[in-house]
Design a protein around this motif. Structure first.
Motif, PDB file in Angstrom:
ATOM      1  N   GLY A 101       0.780  -1.234   0.000  1.00 30.53           N
ATOM      2  CA  GLY A 101       0.000   0.000   0.000  1.00 30.53           C
ATOM      3  C   GLY A 101       0.808   1.279   0.000  1.00 30.53           C
ATOM      4  N   LYS A 102       2.106   1.167  -0.285  1.00 32.95           N
ATOM      5  CA  LYS A 102       2.957   2.354  -0.320  1.00 32.95           C
ATOM      6  C   LYS A 102       3.352   2.654  -1.769  1.00 32.95           C
ATOM      7  CE  LYS A 102       4.883   1.436   4.251  1.00 32.95           C
ATOM      8  NZ  LYS A 102       6.117   1.171   5.042  1.00 32.95           N
ATOM      9  N   SER A 103       3.660   3.919  -2.020  1.00 28.62           N
ATOM     10  CA  SER A 103       4.028   4.309  -3.375  1.00 28.62           C
ATOM     11  C   SER A 103       5.436   3.831  -3.717  1.00 28.62           C
ATOM     12  CB  SER A 103       3.975   5.832  -3.527  1.00 28.62           C
ATOM     13  OG  SER A 103       4.505   6.220  -4.787  1.00 28.62           O
ATOM     14  N   PRO A 104       5.602   3.127  -4.848  1.00 30.75           N
ATOM     15  CA  PRO A 104       6.939   2.700  -5.275  1.00 30.75           C
ATOM     16  C   PRO A 104       7.866   3.883  -5.535  1.00 30.75           C
ATOM     17  CG  PRO A 104       5.236   1.537  -6.491  1.00 30.75           C
ATOM     18  CD  PRO A 104       4.553   2.665  -5.764  1.00 30.75           C
ATOM     19  N   PHE A 105       7.264   5.048  -5.775  1.00 27.91           N
ATOM     20  CA  PHE A 105       8.066   6.217  -6.105  1.00 27.91           C
ATOM     21  C   PHE A 105       8.741   6.823  -4.888  1.00 27.91           C
ATOM     22  CE2 PHE A 105       4.696   5.967  -9.350  1.00 27.91           C
ATOM     23  CZ  PHE A 105       5.499   5.672 -10.432  1.00 27.91           C
ATOM     24  N   LEU A 106       8.536   6.190  -3.706  1.00 29.79           N
ATOM     25  CA  LEU A 106       9.293   6.589  -2.525  1.00 29.79           C
ATOM     26  C   LEU A 106      10.771   6.278  -2.713  1.00 29.79           C
ATOM     27  CD1 LEU A 106       6.962   5.313   0.343  1.00 29.79           C
ATOM     28  CD2 LEU A 106       7.352   7.692  -0.316  1.00 29.79           C
ATOM     29  N   LEU A 107      11.061   5.397  -3.687  1.00 32.33           N
ATOM     30  CA  LEU A 107      12.444   5.058  -3.994  1.00 32.33           C
ATOM     31  C   LEU A 107      13.183   6.247  -4.594  1.00 32.33           C
ATOM     32  CD1 LEU A 107      11.889   1.568  -5.640  1.00 32.33           C
ATOM     33  CD2 LEU A 107      12.874   2.003  -3.388  1.00 32.33           C
ATOM     34  N   VAL A 108      12.427   7.178  -5.125  1.00 30.07           N
ATOM     35  CA  VAL A 108      13.023   8.355  -5.757  1.00 30.07           C
ATOM     36  C   VAL A 108      12.810   9.548  -4.835  1.00 30.07           C
ATOM     37  CG1 VAL A 108      13.033   9.827  -7.792  1.00 30.07           C
ATOM     38  CG2 VAL A 108      12.481   7.401  -8.010  1.00 30.07           C
ATOM     39  N   GLY A 109      13.897  10.229  -4.546  1.00 34.65           N
ATOM     40  CA  GLY A 109      13.777  11.306  -3.569  1.00 34.65           C
ATOM     41  C   GLY A 109      14.002  12.698  -4.116  1.00 34.65           C
ATOM     42  N   PHE A 110      13.677  12.927  -5.389  1.00 31.93           N
ATOM     43  CA  PHE A 110      13.896  14.234  -5.972  1.00 31.93           C
ATOM     44  C   PHE A 110      12.559  14.837  -6.401  1.00 31.93           C
ATOM     45  CE2 PHE A 110      17.608  11.647  -6.850  1.00 31.93           C
ATOM     46  CZ  PHE A 110      18.623  12.432  -6.373  1.00 31.93           C
ATOM     47  N   SER A 111      12.598  16.119  -6.639  1.00 30.83           N
ATOM     48  CA  SER A 111      11.418  16.805  -7.163  1.00 30.83           C
ATOM     49  C   SER A 111      11.903  17.825  -8.178  1.00 30.83           C
ATOM     50  CB  SER A 111      10.660  17.515  -6.038  1.00 30.83           C
ATOM     51  OG  SER A 111       9.535  18.195  -6.564  1.00 30.83           O
ATOM     52  N   ILE A 112      11.568  17.607  -9.445  1.00 33.28           N
ATOM     53  CA  ILE A 112      12.074  18.496 -10.483  1.00 33.28           C
ATOM     54  C   ILE A 112      10.953  18.893 -11.434  1.00 33.28           C
ATOM     55  CG2 ILE A 112      14.382  17.463 -10.443  1.00 33.28           C
ATOM     56  CD1 ILE A 112      13.584  15.961 -13.000  1.00 33.28           C
ATOM     57  N   SER A 113      11.147  20.016 -12.065  1.00 35.13           N
ATOM     58  CA  SER A 113      10.233  20.475 -13.114  1.00 35.13           C
ATOM     59  C   SER A 113      11.066  21.309 -14.075  1.00 35.13           C
ATOM     60  CB  SER A 113       9.104  21.323 -12.525  1.00 35.13           C
ATOM     61  OG  SER A 113       9.639  22.407 -11.790  1.00 35.13           O
ATOM     62  N   PRO A 114      11.890  20.637 -14.899  1.00 39.50           N
ATOM     63  CA  PRO A 114      12.833  21.342 -15.753  1.00 39.50           C
ATOM     64  C   PRO A 114      12.152  22.291 -16.751  1.00 39.50           C
ATOM     65  CG  PRO A 114      12.623  19.067 -16.445  1.00 39.50           C
ATOM     66  CD  PRO A 114      11.904  19.186 -15.134  1.00 39.50           C
ATOM     67  N   GLN A 115      12.694  23.511 -16.815  1.00 39.36           N
ATOM     68  CA  GLN A 115      12.174  24.494 -17.756  1.00 39.36           C
ATOM     69  C   GLN A 115      12.719  24.239 -19.161  1.00 39.36           C
ATOM     70  OE1 GLN A 115       9.876  26.846 -16.755  1.00 39.36           O
ATOM     71  NE2 GLN A 115       9.944  25.700 -14.825  1.00 39.36           N
ATOM     72  N   GLN A 116      13.895  23.633 -19.239  1.00 39.61           N
ATOM     73  CA  GLN A 116      14.528  23.325 -20.517  1.00 39.61           C
ATOM     74  C   GLN A 116      14.833  21.822 -20.531  1.00 39.61           C
ATOM     75  OE1 GLN A 116      17.367  26.462 -19.339  1.00 39.61           O
ATOM     76  NE2 GLN A 116      17.320  27.090 -21.487  1.00 39.61           N
ATOM     77  N   PRO A 117      13.834  21.011 -20.869  1.00 37.23           N
ATOM     78  CA  PRO A 117      13.965  19.547 -20.756  1.00 37.23           C
ATOM     79  C   PRO A 117      15.179  18.957 -21.457  1.00 37.23           C
ATOM     80  CG  PRO A 117      11.701  20.153 -21.199  1.00 37.23           C
ATOM     81  CD  PRO A 117      12.509  21.407 -21.358  1.00 37.23           C
ATOM     82  N   PHE A 118      15.435  19.368 -22.699  1.00 34.50           N
ATOM     83  CA  PHE A 118      16.548  18.771 -23.448  1.00 34.50           C
ATOM     84  C   PHE A 118      17.878  19.041 -22.754  1.00 34.50           C
ATOM     85  CE2 PHE A 118      19.912  18.997 -26.684  1.00 34.50           C
ATOM     86  CZ  PHE A 118      19.840  17.700 -27.172  1.00 34.50           C
ATOM     87  N   ILE A 119      18.138  20.305 -22.443  1.00 36.36           N
ATOM     88  CA  ILE A 119      19.387  20.671 -21.780  1.00 36.36           C
ATOM     89  C   ILE A 119      19.473  20.003 -20.422  1.00 36.36           C
ATOM     90  CG2 ILE A 119      20.763  22.567 -20.827  1.00 36.36           C
ATOM     91  CD1 ILE A 119      19.629  24.374 -22.964  1.00 36.36           C
ATOM     92  N   PHE A 120      18.335  19.941 -19.715  1.00 35.97           N
ATOM     93  CA  PHE A 120      18.323  19.335 -18.391  1.00 35.97           C
ATOM     94  C   PHE A 120      18.745  17.868 -18.442  1.00 35.97           C
ATOM     95  CE2 PHE A 120      16.376  16.795 -15.094  1.00 35.97           C
ATOM     96  CZ  PHE A 120      16.744  17.472 -13.952  1.00 35.97           C
ATOM     97  N   PHE A 121      18.130  17.098 -19.330  1.00 31.78           N
ATOM     98  CA  PHE A 121      18.428  15.673 -19.371  1.00 31.78           C
ATOM     99  C   PHE A 121      19.830  15.379 -19.903  1.00 31.78           C
ATOM    100  CE2 PHE A 121      13.846  15.235 -18.808  1.00 31.78           C
ATOM    101  CZ  PHE A 121      13.817  14.193 -17.894  1.00 31.78           C
ATOM    102  N   ILE A 122      20.317  16.162 -20.866  1.00 32.36           N
ATOM    103  CA  ILE A 122      21.681  15.983 -21.356  1.00 32.36           C
ATOM    104  C   ILE A 122      22.679  16.262 -20.233  1.00 32.36           C
ATOM    105  CG2 ILE A 122      23.465  16.976 -22.849  1.00 32.36           C
ATOM    106  CD1 ILE A 122      21.634  15.096 -24.309  1.00 32.36           C
ATOM    107  N   THR A 123      22.396  17.316 -19.464  1.00 35.24           N
ATOM    108  CA  THR A 123      23.298  17.698 -18.372  1.00 35.24           C
ATOM    109  C   THR A 123      23.224  16.717 -17.216  1.00 35.24           C
ATOM    110  OG1 THR A 123      23.045  20.040 -18.951  1.00 35.24           O
ATOM    111  CG2 THR A 123      23.919  19.545 -16.763  1.00 35.24           C
ATOM    112  N   ALA A 124      21.999  16.395 -16.789  1.00 32.05           N
ATOM    113  CA  ALA A 124      21.808  15.544 -15.612  1.00 32.05           C
ATOM    114  C   ALA A 124      22.159  14.084 -15.870  1.00 32.05           C
ATOM    115  CB  ALA A 124      20.361  15.642 -15.136  1.00 32.05           C
ATOM    116  N   ALA A 125      21.889  13.606 -17.080  1.00 32.13           N
ATOM    117  CA  ALA A 125      22.073  12.179 -17.360  1.00 32.13           C
ATOM    118  C   ALA A 125      23.376  11.836 -18.070  1.00 32.13           C
ATOM    119  CB  ALA A 125      20.899  11.653 -18.186  1.00 32.13           C
TER     120      ALA A 125
END
Length: 212
Positions: A101-125
């Protein structure tokens, strides 16, 4: 090069000063001129370029950093195996959480809302992991191993997690990640192993967070 097994203390100190200097000077020069993610991308690319240049100018630099070509196949195999195994563990733990009964997404502890998705994912990943693995595992860990693998593992993991310290609580994802990156590097003797794990992990985490 001391014993031709480790980076010299002098070299490591130069690298640390260089990384800190680029971070401080770059952040000052780019402040209010670019978005935070654009600034991050430029700083990390600059650091990658300088680290690569230093390694190329240092005898056996790339080899000591775990980038010897003969180790590439083992590094790729090890990285893929780690990603496969960790993915299975994550799915299993997520399934257990869901069934209780718990959210599987508790495994992830970040909160993001990138304004520039392409640049964000290239940089972060990609850009971020390459820079961090070159610095933390390729150079720092490789230098600290002269004092023992356990100390090298603990110190680099502490520094890595501290750099990602959140405002509240411990950076558990980074602590676990830092340990896995160092262990995979030690086992394979190739920087490609932790690099593949790091890129895959960041891509998965940030994709899930963004989708939510």
């Amino acid at each position: 090069m001391e014993n031709k097994k480790y980076f010299s203390v002098r070299f490591s100190c130069i690298v640390v000063c260089l990384m800190v200097g680029v971070e401080a000077l770059g952040s000052y020069l780019l402040k209010n001129r670019l978005t935070s993610i654009e600034t991050e991308a430029i700083l990390r690319l600059t650091q990658i370029g300088l680290l690569t240049l230093l390694l190329g100018k240092t005898p056996s630099g790339f080899s000591l950093a775990g980038l010897a070509k003969k180790k590439w196949p083992e590094g790729v195999r090890s990285g893929v195996n780690w990603v496969t195994g960790l993915s299975g563990i994550t799915v299993f733990v997520g399934g257990v959480l869901f069934l209780t009964g718990k959210s599987p997404f508790l495994l992830v502890g970040f909160s993001i809302s990138p304004q520039q998705p392409f640049i964000f994912f290239i940089t972060a990943a990609v850009i971020g992991p390459v820079c961090e693995e070159l610095f933390f595992r390729g150079i720092l860990y490789s230098s600290l191993r002269r004092y023992g693998t356990i100390l090298a593992l603990l110190l680099t993991t502490t520094l890595f997690a501290g750099m990602h310290m959140p405002w509240n609580g411990l950076p558990m994802v980074q602590i676990i990640g830092g340990l896995i990156f160092a262990i995979s590097f030690e086992a394979s003797k190739s920087l490609l192993a932790p690099l593949i794990i790091h890129i895959a992990g960041n891509l998965a985490i940030f994709s899930i967070e963004w989708a939510l």
